[in-house]
Motif scaffolding. Structure first.
Motif, PDB file in Angstrom:
ATOM      1  N   TYR A 169       0.781  -0.926  -0.211  1.00  0.00           N
ATOM      2  CA  TYR A 169      -0.149  -0.204   0.250  1.00  0.00           C
ATOM      3  C   TYR A 169       0.983   1.648   0.463  1.00  0.00           C
ATOM      4  CZ  TYR A 169      -4.402  -2.074   0.621  1.00  0.00           C
ATOM      5  OH  TYR A 169      -5.557  -3.494   0.710  1.00  0.00           O
ATOM      6  N   GLU A 170       1.734   1.221   1.001  1.00  0.00           N
ATOM      7  CA  GLU A 170       2.737   2.396   1.116  1.00  0.00           C
ATOM      8  C   GLU A 170       3.211   2.877  -0.225  1.00  0.00           C
ATOM      9  OE1 GLU A 170       5.334   1.910   4.185  1.00  0.00           O
ATOM     10  OE2 GLU A 170       4.242   2.429   5.471  1.00  0.00           O
ATOM     11  N   LEU A 171       3.603   1.664  -1.418  1.00  0.00           N
ATOM     12  CA  LEU A 171       4.834   1.942  -2.185  1.00  0.00           C
ATOM     13  C   LEU A 171       4.069   1.947  -3.532  1.00  0.00           C
ATOM     14  CD1 LEU A 171       7.993   1.504  -4.037  1.00  0.00           C
ATOM     15  CD2 LEU A 171       6.723  -1.061  -4.093  1.00  0.00           C
ATOM     16  N   ALA A 172       2.301   1.918  -3.162  1.00  0.00           N
ATOM     17  CA  ALA A 172       1.468   2.338  -4.504  1.00  0.00           C
ATOM     18  C   ALA A 172       1.344   4.077  -4.100  1.00  0.00           C
ATOM     19  CB  ALA A 172       0.541   1.302  -4.175  1.00  0.00           C
ATOM     20  N   PHE A 173       1.409   3.850  -2.689  1.00  0.00           N
ATOM     21  CA  PHE A 173       0.251   5.124  -2.822  1.00  0.00           C
ATOM     22  C   PHE A 173       1.460   6.530  -2.905  1.00  0.00           C
ATOM     23  CE2 PHE A 173      -0.575   8.436   0.213  1.00  0.00           C
ATOM     24  CZ  PHE A 173      -1.259   9.362  -0.581  1.00  0.00           C
ATOM     25  N   LYS A 174       2.686   6.577  -2.533  1.00  0.00           N
ATOM     26  CA  LYS A 174       4.205   7.202  -2.867  1.00  0.00           C
ATOM     27  C   LYS A 174       3.921   6.820  -4.653  1.00  0.00           C
ATOM     28  CE  LYS A 174       9.140   7.498  -2.617  1.00  0.00           C
ATOM     29  NZ  LYS A 174       8.614   9.223  -1.638  1.00  0.00           N
ATOM     30  N   ALA A 175       3.705   6.128  -5.997  1.00  0.00           N
ATOM     31  CA  ALA A 175       3.777   6.276  -6.970  1.00  0.00           C
ATOM     32  C   ALA A 175       2.493   6.625  -7.391  1.00  0.00           C
ATOM     33  CB  ALA A 175       4.064   4.811  -7.111  1.00  0.00           C
ATOM     34  N   GLY A 176       1.508   7.087  -7.090  1.00  0.00           N
ATOM     35  CA  GLY A 176       0.380   7.193  -7.041  1.00  0.00           C
ATOM     36  C   GLY A 176       0.164   8.187  -6.875  1.00  0.00           C
ATOM     37  N   THR A 177       0.994   9.543  -6.344  1.00  0.00           N
ATOM     38  CA  THR A 177       0.586  10.899  -5.496  1.00  0.00           C
ATOM     39  C   THR A 177       2.193  11.255  -5.734  1.00  0.00           C
ATOM     40  OG1 THR A 177       1.379   9.837  -3.350  1.00  0.00           O
ATOM     41  CG2 THR A 177      -0.997   9.799  -4.133  1.00  0.00           C
ATOM     42  N   ASP A 178       3.330  11.153  -6.271  1.00  0.00           N
ATOM     43  CA  ASP A 178       4.412  10.993  -6.980  1.00  0.00           C
ATOM     44  C   ASP A 178       4.313  12.656  -7.802  1.00  0.00           C
ATOM     45  OD1 ASP A 178       8.077  10.895  -7.050  1.00  0.00           O
ATOM     46  OD2 ASP A 178       6.720  11.120  -8.642  1.00  0.00           O
ATOM     47  N   MET A 223      -3.458   1.392  -7.031  1.00  0.00           N
ATOM     48  CA  MET A 223      -4.215   1.304  -5.952  1.00  0.00           C
ATOM     49  C   MET A 223      -4.319  -0.354  -6.307  1.00  0.00           C
ATOM     50  SD  MET A 223      -2.519   3.348  -3.907  1.00  0.00           S
ATOM     51  CE  MET A 223      -3.693   2.635  -1.961  1.00  0.00           C
ATOM     52  N   ILE A 224      -5.674  -0.066  -6.904  1.00  0.00           N
ATOM     53  CA  ILE A 224      -5.993  -1.610  -7.161  1.00  0.00           C
ATOM     54  C   ILE A 224      -4.951  -2.804  -7.653  1.00  0.00           C
ATOM     55  CG2 ILE A 224      -7.868  -3.461  -8.144  1.00  0.00           C
ATOM     56  CD1 ILE A 224      -8.934  -0.767  -8.986  1.00  0.00           C
ATOM     57  N   GLY A 225      -4.299  -2.303  -8.355  1.00  0.00           N
ATOM     58  CA  GLY A 225      -3.197  -3.625  -9.381  1.00  0.00           C
ATOM     59  C   GLY A 225      -2.160  -3.935  -8.077  1.00  0.00           C
ATOM     60  N   GLY A 226      -1.496  -2.437  -7.423  1.00  0.00           N
ATOM     61  CA  GLY A 226      -0.409  -3.121  -6.829  1.00  0.00           C
ATOM     62  C   GLY A 226      -0.399  -3.024  -5.836  1.00  0.00           C
ATOM     63  N   ALA A 227      -2.446  -2.689  -4.548  1.00  0.00           N
ATOM     64  CA  ALA A 227      -1.729  -2.735  -3.715  1.00  0.00           C
ATOM     65  C   ALA A 227      -2.957  -3.669  -2.366  1.00  0.00           C
ATOM     66  CB  ALA A 227      -2.129  -1.274  -3.257  1.00  0.00           C
ATOM     67  N   HIS A 234      -2.223 -12.243  -2.562  1.00  0.00           N
ATOM     68  CA  HIS A 234      -0.572 -12.485  -2.053  1.00  0.00           C
ATOM     69  C   HIS A 234       0.264 -12.340  -3.256  1.00  0.00           C
ATOM     70  CE1 HIS A 234      -2.098 -12.915   2.615  1.00  0.00           C
ATOM     71  NE2 HIS A 234      -3.504 -13.883   1.674  1.00  0.00           N
ATOM     72  N   GLN A 235       0.228 -11.846  -3.846  1.00  0.00           N
ATOM     73  CA  GLN A 235       0.759 -11.538  -5.622  1.00  0.00           C
ATOM     74  C   GLN A 235       1.962 -10.062  -5.012  1.00  0.00           C
ATOM     75  OE1 GLN A 235      -1.548 -12.084  -8.469  1.00  0.00           O
ATOM     76  NE2 GLN A 235      -1.152 -14.127  -8.390  1.00  0.00           N
ATOM     77  N   ASP A 236       3.015 -10.373  -5.636  1.00  0.00           N
ATOM     78  CA  ASP A 236       4.171  -9.547  -5.601  1.00  0.00           C
ATOM     79  C   ASP A 236       3.683  -8.584  -6.736  1.00  0.00           C
ATOM     80  OD1 ASP A 236       6.117  -7.437  -5.665  1.00  0.00           O
ATOM     81  OD2 ASP A 236       7.146  -9.218  -3.925  1.00  0.00           O
ATOM     82  N   PRO A 237       3.554  -7.177  -6.951  1.00  0.00           N
ATOM     83  CA  PRO A 237       3.604  -6.658  -7.897  1.00  0.00           C
ATOM     84  C   PRO A 237       4.227  -6.083  -9.312  1.00  0.00           C
ATOM     85  CG  PRO A 237       3.250  -4.454  -5.824  1.00  0.00           C
ATOM     86  CD  PRO A 237       3.341  -6.939  -6.368  1.00  0.00           C
ATOM     87  N   ARG A 238       5.733  -6.036  -8.334  1.00  0.00           N
ATOM     88  CA  ARG A 238       7.390  -5.954  -8.999  1.00  0.00           C
ATOM     89  C   ARG A 238       7.294  -6.467 -10.456  1.00  0.00           C
ATOM     90  NH1 ARG A 238      10.627  -5.648  -3.750  1.00  0.00           N
ATOM     91  NH2 ARG A 238       9.219  -7.947  -3.647  1.00  0.00           N
ATOM     92  N   TYR A 239       8.391  -5.905 -11.005  1.00  0.00           N
ATOM     93  CA  TYR A 239       8.580  -6.299 -12.464  1.00  0.00           C
ATOM     94  C   TYR A 239      10.045  -6.990 -11.316  1.00  0.00           C
ATOM     95  CZ  TYR A 239      11.090  -6.847 -16.586  1.00  0.00           C
ATOM     96  OH  TYR A 239      11.797  -7.865 -17.590  1.00  0.00           O
ATOM     97  N   ILE A 270      -0.759 -17.049 -12.048  1.00  0.00           N
ATOM     98  CA  ILE A 270      -1.074 -16.317 -13.267  1.00  0.00           C
ATOM     99  C   ILE A 270      -1.385 -15.122 -12.203  1.00  0.00           C
ATOM    100  CG2 ILE A 270      -3.153 -15.978 -14.380  1.00  0.00           C
ATOM    101  CD1 ILE A 270      -3.601 -18.699 -14.357  1.00  0.00           C
ATOM    102  N   ASN A 271      -1.033 -13.826 -13.267  1.00  0.00           N
ATOM    103  CA  ASN A 271      -0.741 -12.458 -12.462  1.00  0.00           C
ATOM    104  C   ASN A 271      -2.947 -12.366 -12.640  1.00  0.00           C
ATOM    105  OD1 ASN A 271      -0.732 -10.046 -11.308  1.00  0.00           O
ATOM    106  ND2 ASN A 271       1.682  -8.863 -13.240  1.00  0.00           N
ATOM    107  N   PHE A 272      -3.440 -12.542 -11.431  1.00  0.00           N
ATOM    108  CA  PHE A 272      -4.470 -11.679 -11.252  1.00  0.00           C
ATOM    109  C   PHE A 272      -4.720 -10.216 -10.637  1.00  0.00           C
ATOM    110  CE2 PHE A 272      -5.735 -16.850 -10.989  1.00  0.00           C
ATOM    111  CZ  PHE A 272      -6.271 -16.593 -12.150  1.00  0.00           C
ATOM    112  N   SER A 273      -3.920 -10.411 -10.302  1.00  0.00           N
ATOM    113  CA  SER A 273      -3.653  -8.560  -9.484  1.00  0.00           C
ATOM    114  C   SER A 273      -3.673  -7.384 -11.097  1.00  0.00           C
ATOM    115  CB  SER A 273      -2.656  -8.531  -9.301  1.00  0.00           C
ATOM    116  OG  SER A 273      -2.367  -9.686  -7.587  1.00  0.00           O
ATOM    117  N   SER A 274      -2.873  -7.904 -11.457  1.00  0.00           N
ATOM    118  CA  SER A 274      -2.512  -6.858 -12.585  1.00  0.00           C
ATOM    119  C   SER A 274      -3.836  -6.781 -13.768  1.00  0.00           C
ATOM    120  CB  SER A 274      -1.339  -7.122 -13.083  1.00  0.00           C
ATOM    121  OG  SER A 274      -0.861  -6.991 -14.283  1.00  0.00           O
TER     122      SER A 274
END
Length: 332
Positions: A169-178, A223-227, A234-239, A270-274
């Protein structure tokens, strides 16, 4: 024969004189010795140990070294005072005898000399997985292409650890508000204004509406796909940058990234998050886009556009952006 008698007479005459001279030169009790065998607690011999006896007078102090069998002898020990024997050996704790007082002329044997192995104190700095994940995330938050454009969602770590839900959540919020991300939405709003899309009015009001829509698109998507979904699934949103292998294997790794991800358990999933994030964020556009732009068509077209954009981004990440990303480890 005459010579032999003369020699015998000299010997018999000199011996009493020597003995009497020694007796006359003695001013105190006859000194003795202290000996012993140095072993460890298991009875194994400890060679080359250092044995010291301290006398009240420093001139009487002496130190000897045990031989290869652990045996030692301290000579010329004063019988009039008590002594303490200190034994030291590498890798063992010091051993000190109780007070020892010997009799005049006595050869005293110390027993039960057993040295214990020295206690080695070590300091271990234990770092939990959560702490390591926090450190790696803080480093990732410093990653910017050309020092400007945020590149937070790429991991260059050789041994990355899973993100906690809080860090997602912190990483997504930081990226979304940068600031740079918001500036990108202003730019997209300008392009949409020129293309007259979505079907808002023209002028500053229309530009503001298009900026609001662009920012809502990007912020909800990240926020939805990254957090939200990565935390629930329980998936990792990073590349995860590969960087080694053939160009083909690296390209396949990048192309598959929007569809295959790492689970928090370290296994590929399977990347259901993305994909889910793209679909849900596209669906939300039906709540704030003009009526003329709403419908299932915009949802699926946005999904495919976003998926294509993710593939292109992953390829650029794998082959181009690392050398332009500050704070990324440039070594392979």
């Amino acid at each position: 024969m005459h010579f032999r008698r003369l020699l015998l007479t000299l010997i018999l005459g000199v011996a009493p004189i020597t003995a009497s001279g020694q007796q006359a030169g003695t001013t105190g009790p006859q000194r003795g010795t202290i000996s012993g065998d140095v072993t460890d607690v298991d009875g194994l011999v400890i060679p080359d140990a250092t044995i010291t006896v301290d006398e009240p007078s420093s001139s009487d102090s002496q130190t000897v070294t045990a031989n290869e069998t652990g045996f030692f002898v301290l000579r010329n020990i004063d019988p009039t005072i008590p002594h303490k024997i200190v034994i030291k050996a590498n890798g063992f704790g010091d051993w000190t005898s109780p007070s020892v007082t010997i009799s005049p002329g006595q050869s005293f044997e110390l027993t039960d000399i057993k040295l214990k192995a020295a206690i080695v104190e070590t300091t271990v700095s234990a770092v939990t997985m959560e702490q390591l994940a926090l450190e790696q995330t803080k480093e990732a938050e410093k990653q910017r292409v050309f020092g400007i454009i945020p590149n937070f969602y790429v991991s260059y770590e050789k041994n990355p650890v899973p993100l906690t839900s809080k860090l997602k959540y912190e990483l997504a919020f930081k990226a979304g508000t940068d600031v740079a991300s918001i500036a990108g939405d202003f730019f997209i709003a300008g392009l949409n204004q020129a293309a007259d899309y979505p079907d808002y009015q023209q002028g500053w009001k229309g530009y503001g509406q298009r900026f609001g829509a662009a920012y809502a698109d990007s912020f909800s998507n990240i926020m939805i796909g990254g957090a939200i979904l990565p935390s629930l699934l329980h998936q990792d949103p990073r590349y995860f940058y590969q960087g080694t292998g053939t160009k083909k294997s690296r390209a396949l790794h990048a192309i598959s990234a929007p569809f295959i991800c790492k689970g928090d358990n370290g296994k590929n999933e399977i990347n259901f998050s993305s994909m889910g994030g793209d679909l849900i964020a596209s669906s939300l556009t039906n709540t704030y886009y003009p009526n003329s732009n709403r419908g299932p068509g915009i949802v699926f077209s946005s999904f495919f556009i976003n998926s294509g954009g993710r593939i292109a981004n992953a390829l650029v990440q794998e082959f181009v952006l690392r050398k332009y990303t500050r704070h990324a480890d440039k070594g392979n």
